[in-house]
Design an enzyme around this catalytic site. Structure first.
Site, mmCIF file in Angstrom:
data_model
loop_
_atom_site.group_PDB
_atom_site.id
_atom_site.type_symbol
_atom_site.label_atom_id
_atom_site.label_comp_id
_atom_site.label_asym_id
_atom_site.label_seq_id
_atom_site.Cartn_x
_atom_site.Cartn_y
_atom_site.Cartn_z
ATOM 1 N NE ARG A 1 -20.618 -33.616 0.946
ATOM 2 C CZ ARG A 1 -19.367 -33.332 1.452
ATOM 3 N NH1 ARG A 1 -18.909 -32.099 1.335
ATOM 4 N NH2 ARG A 1 -18.532 -34.172 1.851
ATOM 5 C CG LEU B 1 -28.110 -33.644 -4.126
ATOM 6 C CD1 LEU B 1 -29.143 -33.954 -5.256
ATOM 7 C CD2 LEU B 1 -28.616 -34.209 -2.737
ATOM 8 C CB VAL C 1 4.725 -38.165 10.657
ATOM 9 C CG1 VAL C 1 4.557 -37.082 11.217
ATOM 10 C CG2 VAL C 1 5.267 -38.391 9.109
ATOM 11 C CG ASP D 1 -16.505 -45.210 1.880
ATOM 12 O OD1 ASP D 1 -16.502 -46.227 1.086
ATOM 13 O OD2 ASP D 1 -15.854 -44.116 1.510
ATOM 14 C CG LEU E 1 -12.543 -48.539 -4.123
ATOM 15 C CD1 LEU E 1 -12.334 -50.001 -4.596
ATOM 16 C CD2 LEU E 1 -11.621 -47.542 -4.397
ATOM 17 C CB ALA E 2 -16.856 -43.771 -5.890
ATOM 18 C CG HIS F 1 -2.576 -54.268 -34.553
ATOM 19 N ND1 HIS F 1 -1.397 -54.222 -33.539
ATOM 20 C CD2 HIS F 1 -1.740 -53.824 -35.733
ATOM 21 C CE1 HIS F 1 -0.110 -53.865 -34.227
ATOM 22 N NE2 HIS F 1 -0.565 -53.601 -35.473
#
Length: 469
Positions: free
Chosen positions: A39, A42, A240, A316, A323-324, A448
């Site tokens: 890319r 980054l 679908v 991944d 998940l990142a 609280h």
């Protein structure tokens, strides 16, 4: 000392959350490190076309809905007519992306990580072609992430802005009158929420009987109820079978998943979001002696090393939650392993968050999975209707649910629906990492008035003794 016959001690392929973190950590540990990225910027999918721009739009659309709906008036804040400047909203999203991707480039320079610009492919396990250049590395980390999974016989064209994937849904040129989501998972619900707040009618078509597959059953039911209340229409148990485009309109053909009569849904935009697939195409893994599973993933051991010595994979492209933050933790761990230290990730305690309103978060086992694993469970639930801070904020939707082992009281999982669920889940993850019981949480003093008190009360409810319900 590393073998000096190599150009680099470590070469990381991919600069997403796993890749850039692995590269920086390796450099911090004294290893000569490079990161290959094709890319222009980054950060991978997450920073460029995923987590970051979607959260920017979610945040902005929440502001718009608050202003446009008149809900601020009950707090004494009166405003005039609200107008949407979609161009400015998109510009602010782009600014956030630019700041964060530029920040990684700064961190690379600060830590002396070399950015090799170009697409990488293996020539052998230690020789990698990056663009027109060929380099060698003693250790290689594959961190190429994932991309959107296509739906058979449905053509996505993000430039046309009618049938789009998650990338196209981040940059629609106008608010559609009717947006159809194909898939009732995290991505579809987040992006569907953005455009619903901005004025679109939203219909979600999900093949399964419930939305948010993999999440706790109580959470899935509550989420569906709240999203329906917000105006999202759901067609669950529905598949679908085709999407056709004519002019500026799309026709979505659906039918019951178990068989039945078909119907056509007319839409101005269709978002295809049925999942993600690992990015391994073009890597020429076979040249390194690697292959993938039937699902296209790379198998690794507990050190994140593949079957080929000194070739690692994280994030991944490996089995597990896409998940990142999982990839980030693995990036640190793999760099430490390469450097001779001990890097470990506890994959049983990785939180998941859906950034809708309210947010949805979970960590550990669902009630259903805990029972399947053989646990006799004790459940504690506490509704935000009984939480003083949520009441004063007039934001009482949702609950905290704690799943504990009935015999040992060990916390097995925590699941939350609340405006602050994504932040609150960190306490649960920390507690579980240290083997907490529900009693440990119940007897920990919580400030609280805070939303976090609902966690304490849910822990008390595991043993049947909440105070405020």
């Amino acid at each position: 000392m590393a073998d000096q016959t190599y150009d680099y001690d470590v070469l990381v392929i991919g600069s997403g959350p796993g890749g850039y973190v692995a590269a920086i950590r390796a450099a911090q540990l004294g290893l000569k490190t490079a990161c290959a990225e094709s890319r222009e910027t980054l950060g991978g999918t997450c920073l460029n076309i995923g987590c970051i721009p979607s959260k920017a739009l979610l945040h902005a659309s929440e502001y718009y809905e608050e202003a446009a709906s008149g809900t601020l008036a009950k707090f004494g804040v009166k405003i005039g007519k609200t107008e949407l400047d979609l161009g400015q909203m998109m510009a602010e999203k782009t600014k956030a992306v630019d700041e964060l991707t530029g920040g990684i480039e700064y961190l690379f320079k600060k830590n002396k990580v070399t950015w090799l610009k170009g697409r990488a492919s293996f020539e052998n396990a230690h020789k990698i072609k990056v663009g027109d250049e060929t380099v060698t590395a003693k250790s290689v980390v594959i961190a190429t992430g994932s991309s959107v999974m296509p739906l058979p016989n449905v053509e996505v064209d993000n430039d046309a802005g009618i049938v789009v994937d998650s990338t196209g849904a981040l940059a629609l040129p106008k608010v559609p009158e009717h947006l159809v989501l194909i898939g009732g998972g995290v991505i579809g619900l987040e992006l569907g929420s953005v455009w619903r707040r901005l004025g679109a009618k939203v219909t979600c078509v999900e093949f399964l009987d419930q939305i948010l597959p993999g999440m706790d059953g109580d959470v899935r039911k509550e989420a569906a109820k709240l999203f329906k209340k917000q105006g999202i229409e759901f067609k669950t148990g529905t598949k679908v079978t085709g999407v056709t485009v004519k002019g500026k309109k799309a026709s979505v053909t659906v039918e019951p998943a178990k068989g039945g009569n078909a119907e056509i849904i007319e839409a101005d935009a269709v978002l295809v979001c049925i999942g993600r697939k690992p990015n391994t195409d073009g890597l020429k893994l076979e040249a390194a002696g690697l292959n993938t599973t039937d699902r296209g993933m790379i198998e690794v051991d507990d050190r994140f090393e593949t079957k080929v010595d000194d070739v690692y994979a994280i994030g991944d492209v490996t089995p597990g939650l896409m998940l990142a933050h999982r990839a980030e933790d693995e990036g640190i761990a793999v760099a430490e392993n390469i450097a001779g230290q001990t890097g470990i990730v506890n994959h049983a305690i990785i939180p998941s968050v859906v950034y809708t309103h309210p947010e949805i978060a979970g960590v550990g086992l669902t009630e259903e999975d805990a029972k399947k694993a053989g646990h006799e469970v004790a459940i504690g639930k506490f509704p935000f209707m009984g939480n003083s801070r949520a009441k004063t904020n007039r934001d009482t939707d949702g609950f905290v649910k704690i799943v504990a082992d009935k015999d040992t009281d060990r916390v097995l999982g925590v699941h939350i629906i609340s405006t602050l669920a994504g932040t609150m889940i960190a306490q649960a993850a920390t507690a579980m990492e240290f083997g907490s019981t529900s009693e440990d949480i119940a007897y920990t003093c919580h400030a609280h008035p805070t939303h976090a008190e609902a966690m304490k009360e849910a822990a008390m409810a595991v043993r049947g003794k909440p105070i405020h319900i």
